[in-house]
Motif scaffolding. Sequence first.
Motif, mmCIF file in Angstrom:
data_model
loop_
_atom_site.group_PDB
_atom_site.id
_atom_site.type_symbol
_atom_site.label_atom_id
_atom_site.label_comp_id
_atom_site.label_asym_id
_atom_site.label_seq_id
_atom_site.Cartn_x
_atom_site.Cartn_y
_atom_site.Cartn_z
ATOM 1 N N GLU A 60 0.863 -1.178 0.000
ATOM 2 C CA GLU A 60 0.000 0.000 0.000
ATOM 3 C C GLU A 60 0.900 1.229 0.000
ATOM 4 O OE1 GLU A 60 -3.832 2.069 2.167
ATOM 5 O OE2 GLU A 60 -3.094 0.137 2.895
ATOM 6 N N GLN A 62 1.620 4.635 0.984
ATOM 7 C CA GLN A 62 1.164 5.544 2.031
ATOM 8 C C GLN A 62 1.216 6.988 1.535
ATOM 9 O OE1 GLN A 62 -0.107 4.392 4.976
ATOM 10 N NE2 GLN A 62 0.200 2.379 4.077
ATOM 11 N N ASP A 63 0.232 7.774 1.924
ATOM 12 C CA ASP A 63 0.178 9.194 1.574
ATOM 13 C C ASP A 63 0.339 9.413 0.073
ATOM 14 O OD1 ASP A 63 -0.205 11.867 2.260
ATOM 15 O OD2 ASP A 63 1.959 12.239 2.361
ATOM 16 N N SER A 64 -0.407 8.649 -0.710
ATOM 17 C CA SER A 64 -0.309 8.678 -2.166
ATOM 18 C C SER A 64 -0.855 9.984 -2.746
ATOM 19 C CB SER A 64 -1.097 7.503 -2.754
ATOM 20 O OG SER A 64 -1.274 7.655 -4.140
ATOM 21 N N SER A 65 -0.023 10.678 -3.488
ATOM 22 C CA SER A 65 -0.470 11.910 -4.146
ATOM 23 C C SER A 65 -1.519 11.596 -5.206
ATOM 24 C CB SER A 65 0.716 12.659 -4.759
ATOM 25 O OG SER A 65 1.380 11.852 -5.706
ATOM 26 N N ARG A 68 -4.789 11.089 -3.339
ATOM 27 C CA ARG A 68 -5.246 12.402 -2.840
ATOM 28 C C ARG A 68 -5.813 13.258 -3.959
ATOM 29 N NH1 ARG A 68 -0.359 12.724 -0.286
ATOM 30 N NH2 ARG A 68 0.262 14.404 -1.670
ATOM 31 N N PRO A 73 -11.475 10.686 0.553
ATOM 32 C CA PRO A 73 -10.648 10.279 1.690
ATOM 33 C C PRO A 73 -10.537 8.778 1.912
ATOM 34 C CG PRO A 73 -12.702 11.232 2.449
ATOM 35 C CD PRO A 73 -12.662 11.434 0.963
ATOM 36 N N ARG A 76 -7.530 4.023 -1.288
ATOM 37 C CA ARG A 76 -6.207 3.465 -0.989
ATOM 38 C C ARG A 76 -5.465 3.254 -2.304
ATOM 39 N NH1 ARG A 76 -7.572 -1.803 2.382
ATOM 40 N NH2 ARG A 76 -5.326 -1.808 2.684
ATOM 41 N N HIS A 77 -4.164 3.420 -2.293
ATOM 42 C CA HIS A 77 -3.324 3.176 -3.462
ATOM 43 C C HIS A 77 -2.551 1.884 -3.199
ATOM 44 C CE1 HIS A 77 0.130 4.786 -6.242
ATOM 45 N NE2 HIS A 77 -0.230 3.548 -6.557
#
Length: 104
Positions: A60, A62-65, A68, A73, A76-77
């Motif tokens: 996964e 994390q904090d995928s641009s 986003r 919200p 998931r990427h």
Amino acid sequence: MADHANATLQLEGDISGNVPDPAMLGVWVPYVLRFQGVAAWKREDLDGSDWHTWASSLDEVQDSSWARAIGEPDLRHIAIQTYDDVFNVVCVGFTLELGEPYAA
């Protein structure tokens, strides 16, 4: 509700059992990986990707641009490496079904 709420993507194949466990050498496990709520996905050649920076064949991001930028919200990427390809999927979730192992 988003347009992609019912969109799915399914990957099927076999996972090599060539892992440190000697009992799994030469064993393959069939799988079905289903992504639900697919907002976006892309495929790229493994050689052209950043595969060497990942911890495993299914990670996964994390904090995928990319996730986003879609602006929802709950997305998931997920990045999946196969023998030749990398699939990047922005989705709500996924399931993994494993079949009976078999010898090659």
